[in-house]
Each structure stands twice: as structure tokens, then as C-alpha cells.
Design an enzyme around this catalytic site. Structure first.
Site, PDB file in Angstrom:
ATOM      1  N   LYS A  24     -22.150  39.640  20.794  1.00  0.00           N
ATOM      2  CA  LYS A  24     -21.652  40.184  21.134  1.00  0.00           C
ATOM      3  C   LYS A  24     -21.039  38.989  21.925  1.00  0.00           C
ATOM      4  CE  LYS A  24     -20.379  43.349  25.621  1.00  0.00           C
ATOM      5  NZ  LYS A  24     -20.209  44.118  26.688  1.00  0.00           N
TER       6      LYS A  24
ATOM      7  N   SER B 252     -18.631  48.998  26.350  1.00  0.00           N
ATOM      8  CA  SER B 252     -17.385  47.743  25.546  1.00  0.00           C
ATOM      9  C   SER B 252     -18.250  46.726  23.317  1.00  0.00           C
ATOM     10  CB  SER B 252     -17.847  46.479  26.547  1.00  0.00           C
ATOM     11  OG  SER B 252     -19.127  45.586  28.050  1.00  0.00           O
TER      12      SER B 252
ATOM     13  N   SER C  34     -21.875  50.346  28.478  1.00  0.00           N
ATOM     14  CA  SER C  34     -20.580  49.637  27.315  1.00  0.00           C
ATOM     15  C   SER C  34     -21.839  48.809  26.468  1.00  0.00           C
ATOM     16  CB  SER C  34     -21.252  47.999  28.422  1.00  0.00           C
ATOM     17  OG  SER C  34     -19.775  47.905  28.884  1.00  0.00           O
TER      18      SER C  34
END
Length: 500
Positions: free
Chosen positions: A83, A158, A182
Site C-alpha cells: 500500500k 482505503s 480501510s
């Protein structure tokens, strides 16, 4: 001996087993994953920075170590997608922020270094919203990431890029982080698995608000067992995180246990189920699918009762503490470069400035009472099952749901109530795929367990995953790779870059 499937679609454990038997090389796996990215990423925009040369070099080195008879790490030769909130040496870390568009770290952060030391091969960075604020993966640096099951829909966030990368076969493992869902939300939307561990299990060595238990990193994969394998590497002792309790250099948990999940008898469990935790704004379509899924699972479960912990004040607690976190970490960006900061981050900083010390003190006090109510609930319940997300995936142009079944949302994160209910209490929670919603998109179940009983949550999830795989109405299906190959470039779609 040739394998019967594209190596890019193998689970981490299956790929690792084949490599141990010398039926698959790390180089072959790396090449298959690279080919998959090149074939379909134009359609979904998940892997926004790439190091394919480094991946191939690492794979060659991994194969050489194996040929030389050297000990192999737990993640030997496995590509991993990282990420864009974690540093990988030589690749940009932008946090989805225009302010950091040109930021290229020279070293790995602790999480990536640990994965690399265990034999994993970072292949690139996955997209996330600016500073991971929000559950729609869009930003002004890299644009939008689309749901691979419907390119007009939101992939969640996210950790949306990580979830899409897994669903599309870019890598068997990916990193995620979770404050209010997320990694759980995108896992649910993309038909993969995301695990938020108890706070402190995965050390947060650079967390600014070190003593405020909210955001944590966690593993993402296509199976529960793969999440457990990845967690066994991520859950290492580290004194830099005040919530990673250590005695004589060891944690209260043995990280190796996460890779060796015990069997659990679902019929012997006391299971609580709730559509909404008593407060979350869950749409009717989600409630309907959840009830139908529970009906299909009922013959395999033990004692099941409607009920959830008392979540009084959940919205207030999360709103205040989240705003305090954003105020502590992002206020200077809003003050110094307001034109380079998006609306979600700006709104959170403004909200934080609107709270008084009394508001924060009250929220902390509420959180203490909330935590105790959750412990009392789990005295009489082993596992709690809920939907993972309040709404089905929507048009990705919509930054967040402003209304749910005609009722206005309180904020851009209010629709994540099913996820932050567990965040506030610090309990482990996992999302696993469970059928398709009314639009044919993946639906996720959330499984929540006792605090620091992470191995049990993983073990129960693995049992449910096995049951679901045998039910034709719920078994997961991969996205249509051929259709993604033929799809137009997402970057050509109107609104690909969000407005500020």
C-alpha cells in the site's frame, strides 16, 4: 511437472508448497504476476508504482538460495503488493497526496523490511485515497481505482489498490491498514480477505499518535490461511509500539501460531449476529443479503442469537478521536499548502479544531465504558458475525455515500459504522467473501472476536470460508480476467482524477 493453473492465481500457501517441491520457481511466479499486471491494470489502476526489475532480481536470488540449500523464509519467493502508505526503497511513497508526489524513500519501513526478510518480494505500490482518508480509492496523484467486478463501481478503501491487486492476481499477498474499515471494506467489495488484528499485534513503529489506539496495519490475501501466514511475519516483537506488549523480548502471542490455524467446530460456538450493531446506517439490500447468507450457513453453525455489544456513543467516540488524529498529523498541510489538500482531510482537520479539550476528555471516557461493555458481551459470546459494509458498491465518481436508503449520512465516514464499531473497542475483525449482492458484486461477512484472540478469529473464519466454498449460492468467483484485458483504459474515463 507443470501446474494446472496460471501461477498468478495460486494462493500464497499453494505457491509456497509448489516452490518447496521444486514444481514452481520464484522466477516463474514473478513472471506470471507481472504478465497479469500488464494485461489488466489499465482497466483498474491498482498498481500505481512498479519495480518489476527488482521483483525479477529478487526471484532469481530466491531461486539461487533454494538451489544452494539455504533455509527458506516463511514468505520465500512470494510477490507482495505494498500500500502507498508504506515505504519501499526506491519507489515513491506519496500517501496519495500531491504534497508528496516526488517523495522517494531510500529505505524500506519496518513493515516492508520484515516482509522482505521473510523472503517476500515487493513488486510495487498500490493506490489509496489521499492519506487513506475515505473508503473510495481516488486521489489527485494517481486517479481512481475501479472495482474489477464492475469497472463503474467503487472498489472500497482505503486499501483499495491492494484489494484489487489481489482479486486480479497481481500477487498472492498485499499490505493494508485499517482505521475505520480501510482494509475490511475493500476486501468485501473485491471478494478477498482482509484482517484487522488486535491493536499492537502488528507494531506501528511510526504512528504519530502512538498512544491513541486506532489505525493498524494488517494482512490482505485471497484466503484466510494466507492472511494467517502473512500475519505470522508481520506480528513480530517491537518496543517502538507501546501497544506491542513484550516481556523478555517476546510478545504474549507466538507469531508462528498465526500460520498454523487450529480446526474449530462451528457447531460448538456461541455466535452472535447483528445487521447493524444497533446504530450503523445499513441499507435494505445489505440486510436482505446478510439474512439470506445466514440462512444458508445456519445448518453448519452452533447456537446463534441476535445481538451485539452495546454501541452507545460509537459515532461520537469515533468522530472525535478520528478528528484528533487528523489534527495531530495533517493540520500543518492544511495550513501551509491548502490548495494541495483534498476535501476529506481538510474536513477532518476543521472538525478537530472545532472540538474542545472537554470534548476529547468525554470521548476518551466514553471509549473506556464502550470497551468494558464489549468485554461483557464476549463473556457470553464467542464470535460475532455482521455484514462488512453498510452499502453495496456505488459509482466510483461518488466520493462517499451522502444518503443511505433516502436518509442523509452524518459525515463522509458515517457509512463505515459496521467497521469502526470494532475499531473503538480494539477487537480483531476479519472480512471474508460470502456470495454476491443484488448487483452481482462480492459481499463480505465480518467476523469479530475477543480482544487479542486473533488466532481464534482467523481459525473460525477459515472454517466459515471452507463452508462457503461448498455452497453454490455463496462460493466466491474470480473477476473476469478476459473482460478486463479487453476493457478500455480507466484513465480515459471522465472524472478519473477527483476534484479538490
Amino acid at each position: 511437472m507443470p501446474i494446472a493453473t496460471d501461477p498468478a492465481d495460486l494462493s500464497a500457501i499453494d505457491a509456497r508448497r509448489l516452490m518447496a517441491r521444486r514444481q514452481l520457481s520464484a522466477g516463474e511466479l514473478a513472471k506470471a504476476c507481472i504478465a497479469r499486471v500488464k494485461a489488466v491494470d489499465h482497466a483498474v489502476n491498482a498498481l500505481i508504482a512498479r519495480d518489476f526489475d527488482g521483483l525479477l532480481d529478487g526471484a532469481r536470488a530466491a531461486d539461487a538460495r533454494q538451489a544452494a540449500g539455504a533455509p527458506l523464509g516463511a514468505l520465500h519467493g512470494l510477490p507482495v503488493a505494498i500500500k502507498d502508505m508504506n515505504d519501499v526503497a526506491g519507489l515513491p511513497t506519496t500517501f496519495g497526496s500531491e504534497i508528496f508526489r516526488d517523495n522517494v524513500p531510500s529505505s524500506d519501513d519496518a513493515l516492508v523490511a520484515g516482509l522482505r526478510a521473510a523472503g517476500a518480494l515487493p513488486m510495487g505500490k498500490t493506490n489509496n485515497p489521499e492519506w487513506s482518508a475515505g473508503a473510495n480509492t481516488r486521489n489527485r496523484v494517481y486517479g481512481t481505482t475501479a472495482n474489477p467486478y464492475d469497472l463503474t463501481r467503487n472498489c472500497g478503501g482505503s486499501s483499495g489498490g491492494s484489494a484489487v491487486a489481489l482479486a486480479c492476481g497481481y500477487a498472492p499477498l498485499a499490505s493494508g491498514s485499517d482505521l475505520g474499515g480501510s482494509l475490511r471494506t475493500p476486501a468485501a467489495y473485491c471478494g478477498v480477505v482482509g484482517f484487522r488484528p488486535s491493536f499492537g499485534v502488528v507494531p506501528g513503529t511510526s504512528r504519530v499518535t502512538g498512544l491513541l489506539p486506532q489505525s493498524t496495519s494488517g494482512p490482505m490475501a485471497r484466503t484466510v490461511a494466507d492472511c494467517g501466514l502473512m500475519l505470522s511475519v508481520m506480528a513480530q516483537p517491537d518496543r517502538r509500539d507501546p501497544f506491542t506488549t513484550m516481556v523478555d523480548g517476546r510478545t504474549a502471542w507466538d507469531p508462528a501460531d498465526f500460520a498454523l490455524l487450529p480446526r474449530r467446530d462451528l457447531g460448538a460456538l456461541r455466535i452472535g449476529v447483528s445487521e447493524d450493531f444497533g446504530f450503523a446506517p445499513v441499507e435494505s439490500a445489505t440486510r436482505h443479503h446478510f439474512r439470506a447468507a445466514l440462512a444458508s450457513l445456519a445448518p453448519f453453525l452452533g447456537k446463534v442469537e441476535e445481538g451485539a455489544p452495546d454501541c452507545t456513543d460509537a459515532d461520537r467516540i469515533f468522530a472525535v478521536l478520528r478528528a484528533v488524529m487528523f489534527l495531530s498529523t495533517h493540520a500543518r498541510f492544511v495550513d501551509e499548502t491548502p490548495d494541495l489538500v483534498g476535501s476529506n482531510v481538510t474536513a477532518n482537520v476543521a472538525e478537530g479544531r472545532g472540538y474542545s479539550a472537554a470534548d476529547v476528555a468525554q470521548a476518551l471516557s466514553m471509549q473506556g465504558a464502550y470497551h468494558r461493555r464489549w468485554q461483557a458481551f464476549f463473556d457470553t459470546c464467542d464470535i460475532l458475525i455482521t455484514p462488512a459494509v453498510t452499502v453495496t458498491p456505488r459509482d466510483w465518481h461518488e466520493m462517499y455515500p451522502t444518503e443511505i436508503d433516502g436518509l442523509p449520512a452524518q459525515s463522509y465516514y458515517h457509512w463505515l459504522g459496521l467497521a469502526y464499531a470494532a475499531t473503538i473497542a480494539g477487537h480483531p475483525a476479519i472480512t471474508i467473501p460470502c456470495g454476491r449482492d443484488e448487483n452481482g458484486l462480492p459481499f463480505g461477512l465480518q467476523i469479530v472476536g475477543r480482544r487479542h484472540d486473533d488466532a481464534a478469529v482467523l481459525a473460525v473464519a477459515a472454517e466459515l470460508e471452507s463452508v462457503i466454498a461448498g455452497l453454490s449460492d455463496l462460493a466466491p468467483r474470480a473477476p473476469d480476467i478476459a473482460a478486463l484485458r479487453a476493457a478500455p483504459s480507466l484513465s480515459d474515463a471522465p472524472g478519473f482524477f477527483p476534484e479538490r
